[in-house]
Design a protein around this motif. Sequence first.
Motif, mmCIF file in Angstrom:
data_model
loop_
_atom_site.group_PDB
_atom_site.id
_atom_site.type_symbol
_atom_site.label_atom_id
_atom_site.label_comp_id
_atom_site.label_asym_id
_atom_site.label_seq_id
_atom_site.Cartn_x
_atom_site.Cartn_y
_atom_site.Cartn_z
ATOM 1 N N ILE A 91 0.894 -1.102 0.105
ATOM 2 C CA ILE A 91 -0.035 -0.042 0.123
ATOM 3 C C ILE A 91 0.867 1.281 -0.054
ATOM 4 O O ILE A 91 0.636 2.246 -0.807
ATOM 5 C CB ILE A 91 -0.842 0.031 1.153
ATOM 6 C CG1 ILE A 91 -1.780 -1.283 0.981
ATOM 7 C CG2 ILE A 91 -1.791 1.345 1.450
ATOM 8 C CD1 ILE A 91 -3.011 -1.451 2.201
ATOM 9 N N LYS A 92 1.895 1.207 0.899
ATOM 10 C CA LYS A 92 2.901 2.230 0.840
ATOM 11 C C LYS A 92 3.437 2.623 -0.497
ATOM 12 O O LYS A 92 3.724 3.613 -0.891
ATOM 13 C CB LYS A 92 3.831 2.018 1.860
ATOM 14 C CG LYS A 92 5.095 3.179 1.966
ATOM 15 C CD LYS A 92 6.085 2.728 2.787
ATOM 16 C CE LYS A 92 7.171 3.793 2.784
ATOM 17 N NZ LYS A 92 8.232 3.509 3.880
ATOM 18 N N VAL A 95 0.819 4.574 -2.474
ATOM 19 C CA VAL A 95 0.684 5.884 -2.265
ATOM 20 C C VAL A 95 1.893 6.529 -2.595
ATOM 21 O O VAL A 95 1.748 7.673 -2.948
ATOM 22 C CB VAL A 95 0.497 5.694 -0.487
ATOM 23 C CG1 VAL A 95 0.409 7.436 -0.112
ATOM 24 C CG2 VAL A 95 -0.806 5.037 -0.259
ATOM 25 N N LEU A 98 1.176 7.636 -5.845
ATOM 26 C CA LEU A 98 0.333 8.784 -6.009
ATOM 27 C C LEU A 98 0.906 9.976 -5.621
ATOM 28 O O LEU A 98 0.349 11.137 -6.506
ATOM 29 C CB LEU A 98 -0.789 8.522 -5.179
ATOM 30 C CG LEU A 98 -1.677 7.362 -5.649
ATOM 31 C CD1 LEU A 98 -2.940 6.940 -4.276
ATOM 32 C CD2 LEU A 98 -2.562 7.701 -6.738
ATOM 33 N N LEU A 148 -1.413 12.393 1.688
ATOM 34 C CA LEU A 148 -1.060 11.126 0.982
ATOM 35 C C LEU A 148 0.397 11.016 2.234
ATOM 36 O O LEU A 148 0.683 9.903 2.339
ATOM 37 C CB LEU A 148 -0.582 11.298 -0.183
ATOM 38 C CG LEU A 148 -1.748 11.257 -1.387
ATOM 39 C CD1 LEU A 148 -1.017 11.541 -2.786
ATOM 40 C CD2 LEU A 148 -2.493 9.888 -1.341
ATOM 41 N N ILE A 151 -0.528 9.361 5.222
ATOM 42 C CA ILE A 151 -1.038 8.045 5.068
ATOM 43 C C ILE A 151 0.338 7.303 4.964
ATOM 44 O O ILE A 151 0.478 6.229 5.798
ATOM 45 C CB ILE A 151 -1.767 7.742 3.770
ATOM 46 C CG1 ILE A 151 -3.284 8.379 3.945
ATOM 47 C CG2 ILE A 151 -1.850 6.354 3.340
ATOM 48 C CD1 ILE A 151 -3.887 8.291 2.592
ATOM 49 N N ILE A 152 1.291 7.799 4.577
ATOM 50 C CA ILE A 152 2.763 7.142 4.306
ATOM 51 C C ILE A 152 3.192 7.090 5.722
ATOM 52 O O ILE A 152 3.850 6.033 6.104
ATOM 53 C CB ILE A 152 3.708 7.904 3.722
ATOM 54 C CG1 ILE A 152 3.312 7.813 2.042
ATOM 55 C CG2 ILE A 152 5.176 7.638 3.877
ATOM 56 C CD1 ILE A 152 3.869 6.629 1.233
#
Length: 161
Positions: A91-92, A95, A98, A148, A151-152
């Motif tokens: 997921i990282k 992200v 992105l 973002l 989130i990281i």
Amino acid sequence: MEMSITFYDAALVGHIIGITLMAGAAFIDLAAFQIFWKVFLKDPAEGVRLEKYLNKLQKFMGIGMLVILISGILMMVKMHEVWGAQLWFRIKMGVLLLIIINGLGLRRMLGSRLKRTLAAYFTGVDIAEAMVKLKNRLMTVQTIQVLLFIIIYVLSIFKFN
């Protein structure tokens, strides 16, 4: 090739510095552009001078990304088998992709568009509508970028599987 834990720790420190540099630049970009919009409304010439400095912040994004990539590769040499299969890591990486698209792609494109729009202002072209659109788009891209990075950080701290 066996990597010592000290070398790994040094790569991790570099990785954290790179992420912090990029995240800090993203946050400053968002905050500083809030000031730009206010200044431009009062004194367009001063706003243009300010915008020139603000776009130089993008260099810090690029430097941070380079540090992240180099240190990330060095860490993966040691930890690929451990992290590569973990969901949080995958997921990282998504992200991070992105962040690259949003920050180094969309943000840069909007910065160029803002520069052209500001140049048109001094030729007498009415740019009011274009500036409102640019402001909204820039704020959206900048806010997404900061989110973002949050989130990281969360993914990197909690490392769920």
